[in-house]
Design a protein around this motif. Sequence first.
Motif, PDB file in Angstrom:
ATOM      1  N   ASP A 361      46.473  34.778  31.083  1.00 40.62           N
ATOM      2  CA  ASP A 361      45.402  35.755  30.880  1.00 40.62           C
ATOM      3  C   ASP A 361      44.031  34.928  30.421  1.00 40.62           C
ATOM      4  OD1 ASP A 361      46.584  38.139  30.730  1.00 40.62           O
ATOM      5  OD2 ASP A 361      46.968  38.181  28.741  1.00 40.62           O
ATOM      6  N   SER A 365      40.574  35.031  32.748  1.00 40.51           N
ATOM      7  CA  SER A 365      39.299  35.477  32.101  1.00 40.51           C
ATOM      8  C   SER A 365      38.334  34.205  32.428  1.00 40.51           C
ATOM      9  CB  SER A 365      39.486  35.239  30.450  1.00 40.51           C
ATOM     10  OG  SER A 365      38.308  35.333  29.794  1.00 40.51           O
ATOM     11  N   ASP A 374      34.607  40.845  36.637  1.00 37.43           N
ATOM     12  CA  ASP A 374      35.492  41.289  35.574  1.00 37.43           C
ATOM     13  C   ASP A 374      36.844  40.777  35.804  1.00 37.43           C
ATOM     14  OD1 ASP A 374      37.208  43.538  34.168  1.00 37.43           O
ATOM     15  OD2 ASP A 374      35.267  43.490  33.307  1.00 37.43           O
ATOM     16  N   PRO A 375      37.587  40.239  34.603  1.00 41.55           N
ATOM     17  CA  PRO A 375      38.889  39.920  34.709  1.00 41.55           C
ATOM     18  C   PRO A 375      39.690  41.050  35.419  1.00 41.55           C
ATOM     19  CG  PRO A 375      38.134  39.355  32.548  1.00 41.55           C
ATOM     20  CD  PRO A 375      37.040  40.067  33.331  1.00 41.55           C
ATOM     21  N   ASP A 376      39.504  42.438  35.257  1.00 37.50           N
ATOM     22  CA  ASP A 376      40.265  43.552  35.573  1.00 37.50           C
ATOM     23  C   ASP A 376      40.193  43.489  37.339  1.00 37.50           C
ATOM     24  OD1 ASP A 376      41.373  44.158  33.432  1.00 37.50           O
ATOM     25  OD2 ASP A 376      40.084  45.688  32.809  1.00 37.50           O
ATOM     26  N   GLU A 377      39.025  43.130  37.787  1.00 38.36           N
ATOM     27  CA  GLU A 377      38.545  43.157  39.114  1.00 38.36           C
ATOM     28  C   GLU A 377      39.257  41.981  39.946  1.00 38.36           C
ATOM     29  OE1 GLU A 377      34.080  44.593  40.236  1.00 38.36           O
ATOM     30  OE2 GLU A 377      34.257  42.514  39.082  1.00 38.36           O
ATOM     31  N   ARG A 379      42.403  41.275  39.081  1.00 41.15           N
ATOM     32  CA  ARG A 379      43.729  41.677  39.013  1.00 41.15           C
ATOM     33  C   ARG A 379      43.781  42.810  40.200  1.00 41.15           C
ATOM     34  NH1 ARG A 379      47.228  39.794  34.665  1.00 41.15           N
ATOM     35  NH2 ARG A 379      45.921  39.034  32.820  1.00 41.15           N
ATOM     36  N   SER A 380      42.769  43.282  40.386  1.00 39.43           N
ATOM     37  CA  SER A 380      42.732  44.484  41.418  1.00 39.43           C
ATOM     38  C   SER A 380      42.951  44.129  42.713  1.00 39.43           C
ATOM     39  CB  SER A 380      41.338  45.431  41.012  1.00 39.43           C
ATOM     40  OG  SER A 380      40.507  44.641  41.659  1.00 39.43           O
ATOM     41  N   ARG A 391      39.611  35.136  42.478  1.00 36.13           N
ATOM     42  CA  ARG A 391      41.286  35.325  42.629  1.00 36.13           C
ATOM     43  C   ARG A 391      41.924  34.429  43.035  1.00 36.13           C
ATOM     44  NH1 ARG A 391      41.291  39.701  45.696  1.00 36.13           N
ATOM     45  NH2 ARG A 391      41.091  41.170  44.028  1.00 36.13           N
ATOM     46  N   GLU A 412      51.172  39.800  39.043  1.00 33.43           N
ATOM     47  CA  GLU A 412      49.941  39.461  37.977  1.00 33.43           C
ATOM     48  C   GLU A 412      48.640  40.143  38.418  1.00 33.43           C
ATOM     49  OE1 GLU A 412      49.559  38.833  34.897  1.00 33.43           O
ATOM     50  OE2 GLU A 412      51.558  38.118  34.596  1.00 33.43           O
ATOM     51  N   SER A 414      47.998  42.962  40.886  1.00 32.01           N
ATOM     52  CA  SER A 414      48.360  44.059  41.615  1.00 32.01           C
ATOM     53  C   SER A 414      49.607  43.842  42.734  1.00 32.01           C
ATOM     54  CB  SER A 414      47.142  44.661  42.491  1.00 32.01           C
ATOM     55  OG  SER A 414      46.152  44.827  41.433  1.00 32.01           O
TER      56      SER A 414
END
Length: 453
Positions: A361, A365, A374-377, A379-380, A391, A412, A414
């Motif tokens: 994580d 981050s 964004d961290p979620d991006e 992972r996406s 990434r 991690e 997707s």
Amino acid sequence: MKSISSLSDIYNLVVENYMQEYNTSTSAREIWLDTLKPVEMNGNIVVLATDIDFKLNTLNDFYRARLEEQFENVIGYPINIQFIVQSDAPAGEIPASPAKTEEVTSQIDNLVNDNKVTYTFDNFIVGPSNNLAFAAAKAVSQKQHEKYNPLFIYGDSGLGKTHLLSAIQNEMEKKYPGINIIYISAETFTNEFLHSITANNTELFDEKYRNADALLIDDIQFIAGKEQTEEKFFHIFNELYKLNKAIVLTSDRPAKEIKSISDRLKTRFSSGLAADVRAPEYETRLAIIQRKAEILNFKIPDDVVDFIATKLKSNIRQIEGVVTKMNALYMVSQIKPSIVGAQNVIKDIVSDHQPVPVTVDKIISEAAKIYNVDPDEIRSQKRNAPVSSARKVAIYAIQEITGLPYETIGKEFSGRDHSTVVYAIKNVKETMVKDSSFRSVVEDLIKNIKANQ
């Protein structure tokens, strides 16, 4: 083979004799003896199961010989005890006791946390490895910072940099009531700044920092490679410097070795006094152990003090952690400090890293901050250039730091497959060879994560 029921009766009698012979406390009995369950007895071998593998070293080192002695007293001939973990015992013979496991861990952890002390100059052990940093920090705390502004303290993790920052803050607040001191980590500074951009209130952020009488920032190397954060910090630094406000920064390396930070910031960081903190000498390590034991009102034999000082040479935080943990074990289970006990605690302390999920994580981050995504991006499934670059760097850093299998790393992000992870790592390696600036960014990210594991 004796039946479990008759062996249980024998063990109960052994425990009663043990309590009387060694004047053992009720809490020690509950934690160490009552949680042992008899499994079987074959000839002169008795198998006892404990509820958690955490206890095995202590049971073997401190309880085994005494229990064997009491077994011999009860049944009339010598016994060899073998300890196993409850999960390794034959199915159905031993009931689980998770509550007791949590109780032991909780008691020790609480004692360790309760024994954390306030960092001051008085409880900082001074030696040749840190005397310049100590003297400069003390001068800053007395508002004699003109010669040392900024004070840049650098050295490996666990050598007292945070202690000195905290001591400056505590001393200044005591001497100068109402003084506005901002003491913060560079990571938190970065997060606050990014949040102010998102919330569209950068003016409030600027006002907060420009009104500081003293700015103390830990691990300044964390802003390296984050262009917007570097730019913001550069202007805040200049404003405070012009107003002769005290600025103290810490880093895990000299300013010139923070590769991906801008040259103008390196120049600012080097314009005052750079003071290093190194691994403490043997005599200083002895003094650190003795001082920590004194604070805890905990008596440690000289041979044990010497053993700890000899085994742990490069990290003050670990040295103090061993003393704190040994004190907690004594308080919970009356295990007196010994060389064997110190050896076991050292093994636990040295191997106590952050769990892999936390590390992953943090890597994602950090990569997100560098590329302003964004961290979620990351992972996406998004594939725009900044997200894709972040990434790849995150995948490379995760593999370098954790050594996780490619398939696990892919999950991690997707559920990306093995070949995608291999490609990302190869791409980053090739780019690092061609682009020294990119290589510096990646190397700094990895250093920052490793320094805080």
